[in-house]
Design a protein around this motif. Structure first.
Motif, PDB file in Angstrom:
ATOM      1  N   THR A   1      13.124 -13.341  10.595  1.00 20.41           N
ATOM      2  CA  THR A   1      11.781 -13.528  11.158  1.00 20.41           C
ATOM      3  C   THR A   1      11.026 -12.218  11.199  1.00 20.41           C
ATOM      4  O   THR A   1       9.851 -12.144  10.810  1.00 20.41           O
ATOM      5  CB  THR A   1      11.882 -14.111  12.575  1.00 20.41           C
ATOM      6  N   THR A   2      11.687 -11.167  11.667  1.00 20.90           N
ATOM      7  CA  THR A   2      11.032  -9.861  11.751  1.00 20.90           C
ATOM      8  C   THR A   2      10.656  -9.357  10.364  1.00 20.90           C
ATOM      9  O   THR A   2       9.544  -8.841  10.153  1.00 20.90           O
ATOM     10  CB  THR A   2      11.952  -8.851  12.454  1.00 20.90           C
ATOM     11  N   ALA A   3      11.565  -9.481   9.409  1.00 19.78           N
ATOM     12  CA  ALA A   3      11.272  -9.039   8.047  1.00 19.78           C
ATOM     13  C   ALA A   3      10.117  -9.837   7.450  1.00 19.78           C
ATOM     14  O   ALA A   3       9.213  -9.271   6.808  1.00 19.78           O
ATOM     15  CB  ALA A   3      12.519  -9.169   7.176  1.00 19.78           C
ATOM     16  N   LEU A   4      10.112 -11.147   7.634  1.00 22.37           N
ATOM     17  CA  LEU A   4       9.068 -11.998   7.051  1.00 22.37           C
ATOM     18  C   LEU A   4       7.705 -11.705   7.654  1.00 22.37           C
ATOM     19  O   LEU A   4       6.724 -11.463   6.927  1.00 22.37           O
ATOM     20  CB  LEU A   4       9.427 -13.470   7.252  1.00 22.37           C
ATOM     21  N   PHE A   5       7.617 -11.707   8.978  1.00 25.75           N
ATOM     22  CA  PHE A   5       6.321 -11.514   9.624  1.00 25.75           C
ATOM     23  C   PHE A   5       5.777 -10.106   9.367  1.00 25.75           C
ATOM     24  O   PHE A   5       4.582  -9.929   9.131  1.00 25.75           O
ATOM     25  CB  PHE A   5       6.432 -11.775  11.127  1.00 25.75           C
ATOM     26  N   SER A   6       6.651  -9.111   9.404  1.00 25.98           N
ATOM     27  CA  SER A   6       6.207  -7.735   9.152  1.00 25.98           C
ATOM     28  C   SER A   6       5.664  -7.600   7.728  1.00 25.98           C
ATOM     29  O   SER A   6       4.638  -6.948   7.496  1.00 25.98           O
ATOM     30  CB  SER A   6       7.366  -6.767   9.358  1.00 25.98           C
ATOM     31  N   THR A   7       6.353  -8.220   6.783  1.00 24.88           N
ATOM     32  CA  THR A   7       5.927  -8.148   5.383  1.00 24.88           C
ATOM     33  C   THR A   7       4.613  -8.885   5.164  1.00 24.88           C
ATOM     34  O   THR A   7       3.742  -8.408   4.415  1.00 24.88           O
ATOM     35  CB  THR A   7       7.015  -8.727   4.472  1.00 24.88           C
ATOM     36  N   LEU A   8       4.447 -10.037   5.791  1.00 22.52           N
ATOM     37  CA  LEU A   8       3.191 -10.778   5.657  1.00 22.52           C
ATOM     38  C   LEU A   8       2.013  -9.976   6.203  1.00 22.52           C
ATOM     39  O   LEU A   8       0.936  -9.937   5.596  1.00 22.52           O
ATOM     40  CB  LEU A   8       3.298 -12.128   6.372  1.00 22.52           C
ATOM     41  N   VAL A   9       2.226  -9.332   7.348  1.00 23.42           N
ATOM     42  CA  VAL A   9       1.153  -8.517   7.937  1.00 23.42           C
ATOM     43  C   VAL A   9       0.828  -7.329   7.039  1.00 23.42           C
ATOM     44  O   VAL A   9      -0.334  -7.078   6.714  1.00 23.42           O
ATOM     45  CB  VAL A   9       1.555  -8.043   9.349  1.00 23.42           C
ATOM     46  N   LEU A  10       1.871  -6.590   6.620  1.00 21.87           N
ATOM     47  CA  LEU A  10       1.649  -5.420   5.769  1.00 21.87           C
ATOM     48  C   LEU A  10       1.019  -5.825   4.441  1.00 21.87           C
ATOM     49  O   LEU A  10       0.077  -5.175   3.961  1.00 21.87           O
ATOM     50  CB  LEU A  10       2.970  -4.698   5.524  1.00 21.87           C
ATOM     51  N   GLY A  11       1.519  -6.894   3.825  1.00 21.41           N
ATOM     52  CA  GLY A  11       0.987  -7.341   2.550  1.00 21.41           C
ATOM     53  C   GLY A  11      -0.472  -7.743   2.650  1.00 21.41           C
ATOM     54  O   GLY A  11      -1.289  -7.409   1.780  1.00 21.41           O
ATOM     55  N   THR A  12      -0.819  -8.458   3.721  1.00 17.89           N
ATOM     56  CA  THR A  12      -2.203  -8.890   3.915  1.00 17.89           C
ATOM     57  C   THR A  12      -3.124  -7.689   4.132  1.00 17.89           C
ATOM     58  O   THR A  12      -4.236  -7.631   3.589  1.00 17.89           O
ATOM     59  CB  THR A  12      -2.298  -9.847   5.109  1.00 17.89           C
ATOM     60  N   VAL A  13      -2.650  -6.718   4.913  1.00 22.00           N
ATOM     61  CA  VAL A  13      -3.447  -5.510   5.163  1.00 22.00           C
ATOM     62  C   VAL A  13      -3.678  -4.742   3.861  1.00 22.00           C
ATOM     63  O   VAL A  13      -4.798  -4.307   3.568  1.00 22.00           O
ATOM     64  CB  VAL A  13      -2.755  -4.616   6.212  1.00 22.00           C
ATOM     65  N   LEU A  14      -2.630  -4.576   3.071  1.00 24.92           N
ATOM     66  CA  LEU A  14      -2.767  -3.846   1.814  1.00 24.92           C
ATOM     67  C   LEU A  14      -3.678  -4.589   0.839  1.00 24.92           C
ATOM     68  O   LEU A  14      -4.429  -3.958   0.078  1.00 24.92           O
ATOM     69  CB  LEU A  14      -1.393  -3.612   1.187  1.00 24.92           C
ATOM     70  N   PHE A  15      -3.610  -5.916   0.840  1.00 19.28           N
ATOM     71  CA  PHE A  15      -4.527  -6.701   0.002  1.00 19.28           C
ATOM     72  C   PHE A  15      -5.970  -6.430   0.415  1.00 19.28           C
ATOM     73  O   PHE A  15      -6.844  -6.179  -0.442  1.00 19.28           O
ATOM     74  CB  PHE A  15      -4.212  -8.190   0.119  1.00 19.28           C
ATOM     75  N   ALA A  16      -6.234  -6.466   1.723  1.00 19.95           N
ATOM     76  CA  ALA A  16      -7.593  -6.246   2.215  1.00 19.95           C
ATOM     77  C   ALA A  16      -8.060  -4.823   1.905  1.00 19.95           C
ATOM     78  O   ALA A  16      -9.196  -4.610   1.468  1.00 19.95           O
ATOM     79  CB  ALA A  16      -7.649  -6.506   3.724  1.00 19.95           C
ATOM     80  N   VAL A  17      -7.179  -3.837   2.129  1.00 12.06           N
ATOM     81  CA  VAL A  17      -7.536  -2.443   1.841  1.00 12.06           C
ATOM     82  C   VAL A  17      -7.816  -2.267   0.349  1.00 12.06           C
ATOM     83  O   VAL A  17      -8.762  -1.570  -0.046  1.00 12.06           O
ATOM     84  CB  VAL A  17      -6.410  -1.496   2.296  1.00 12.06           C
ATOM     85  N   GLY A  18      -7.003  -2.902  -0.480  1.00 14.60           N
ATOM     86  CA  GLY A  18      -7.206  -2.808  -1.921  1.00 14.60           C
ATOM     87  C   GLY A  18      -8.547  -3.358  -2.344  1.00 14.60           C
ATOM     88  O   GLY A  18      -9.234  -2.773  -3.199  1.00 14.60           O
TER      89      GLY A  18
END
Length: 431
Positions: free
Chosen positions: A92-109
């Protein structure tokens, strides 16, 4: 340790992996189907459109490193040895952390699109597809690591094969029935299949939203730091050539380059990974590291020769069905095969050094830091000079440079007469 004890440990390790041989073969078949789909798409949409497909994929592969931060490797290690009650918190921690980081990097990109598109030589739409594909690949790889870490090998193999067959069938229908030649259609389908696999894998992983832990997230990210550094170097080293080629040559040359270089390399990657997983890893794990490095050095010429011949021979088969947009050249394929042979040796050194944990990772990172500037300069100069041919020359030279650096460093760091671990003296010895 006595030689008989070593053999017994190797035998036990191999026996422990035999029960997973069936799922491994199914996973290999799934990889083969995915590779065949790439060929079908390449032939159907033409070299220029396939070049666009390859550029998007190259951007995605680089960005995936930042989004994933090697948490899939952490899951491979942590899930098998965790107590059953602790596993939901890990996934759960790995999944949620990755979803948050991935979404942030997508938005920043996307916010930085004016800068990134100028640097990469692409338009905003291509960048958006690259970021979206990266996010889908990230969750795909992470959720696959959940199933493998939980030892659900049969399930992960079945899902991979089902998704690969669905992607092949959908691509064939679009090409043969609908006549679709737009690369973005197949990129969109790839994104969807990645997400479908991830959703089905999450359903079988025991995710419990309330078990997410910020402290555990920090621990997981620290644990994967060394692998992330290595992955960043290699993603740039073996992904930026496509960006350079797209800038100095054009999409059609990118498509042809991908067929000469990308497909054989991917095919060898499947064979290499499965061979390492079933046979060599248990043996590497039990060998003394200086002896292992000497063995790798002796095997390197053989491995390079075999993979060069194999990739050259395989090319004769798949080029027969590719059509006139992908002209076959014995010279170009020979050049590509030499590069793939050197690349396989580079991967062999990486696997061997990874068997020594943090020490091996530090040696490998130092080698990448030393070899990367020369390799990137070689790629830029050769591709700007000779385009497609220069790209194949640069790939071979880059890998030869890296292999030379790693071989010298491994020989120096793992000298038989080098520093060894000292066992603290016992009280009996002090007396």
């Amino acid at each position: 340790m006595a030689r008989g004890d070593v053999r017994a440990r190797v035998a036990r390790a191999v026996d422990g992996h035999r029960w997973a041989a069936g799922p491994t073969l199914v996973s290999t078949l799934a990889s083969g189907v995915a590779a065949a789909t790439t060929l079908v798409i390449a032939r159907g949409i033409g070299a220029a459109a396939f070049g666009h497909f390859t550029v998007v994929l190259s951007i995605a592969l680089i960005v995936t490193v930042a989004m994933l931060t090697s948490l899939n490797y952490v899951m491979f290690q942590e899930l098998p040895r965790a107590e059953p009650a602790d596993r939901p918190a890990l996934v759960t921690t790995a999944l949620f952390s990755t979803l948050v980081l991935g979404t942030v990097l997508f938005a920043v990109g996307m916010l930085a699109a004016p800068l990134l598109t100028s640097a990469l030589g692409v338009d905003t739409r291509t960048l958006a597809f690259g970021l979206a594909l990266a996010l889908s690949m990230t969750v795909n790889q992470l959720t696959e690591s959940f199933l493998r870490g939980l030892k659900r090998f049969t399930l992960v193999a079945a899902l991979k094969l089902a998704v690969a067959v669905a992607y092949l069938a959908g691509s064939a229908y679009c090409l043969l029935v609908l006549g679709v030649e737009d690369a973005e259609v197949y990129l969109g389908a790839l994104i969807v299949t990645n997400l479908v696999f991830a959703a089905m894998a999450v359903a079988g992983s025991g995710v419990a939203p309330r078990s997410w832990s910020p402290a555990l997230a920090r621990s997981l990210y620290r644990h994967g730091a060394y692998v992330t550094v290595i992955a960043t170097f290699t993603a740039v080293l073996f992904g930026v050539d496509v960006i350079f080629l797209n800038h100095w040559a054009g999409k059609a040359d990118v498509g042809v380059y991908s067929l000469y270089n990308g497909f054989p390399k991917r095919l060898l990657g499947v064979v290499f990974t499965d061979g390492i997983g079933l046979v060599l890893l248990p043996m590497m794990a039990t060998m003394a590291k200086p002896a292992l490095m000497r063995k790798v050095a002796r095997l390197a010429p053989v491995v390079a020769g075999v993979t060069t011949v194999f990739s050259f021979a395989a090319s004769l088969v798949f080029f027969l069905v590719m059509g006139e947009e992908y002209p076959y050249s014995v010279g170009l394929m020979a050049l590509a095969s030499v590069g793939i042979g050197a690349h396989t040796v580079f991967n062999l050194y990486f696997v061997a050094l990874s068997m020594d944990g943090v020490r091996g990772a530090k040696v490998f990172i130092a080698c990448l830091a030393a070899g990367t500037p020369a390799a990137l300069a070689c790629q830029a100069v050769c591709i700007a000079w000779q385009g497609l041919v220069g790209g194949l020359i640069a790939f071979a030279l880059s890998n030869l440079i890296l292999v030379a650096v790693v071989a010298v460093a491994a020989r120096r760091a793992y000298r038989p007469d080098g520093p060894v671990a000292v066992t603290p003296p016992t009280k009996e010895a002090d007396r």
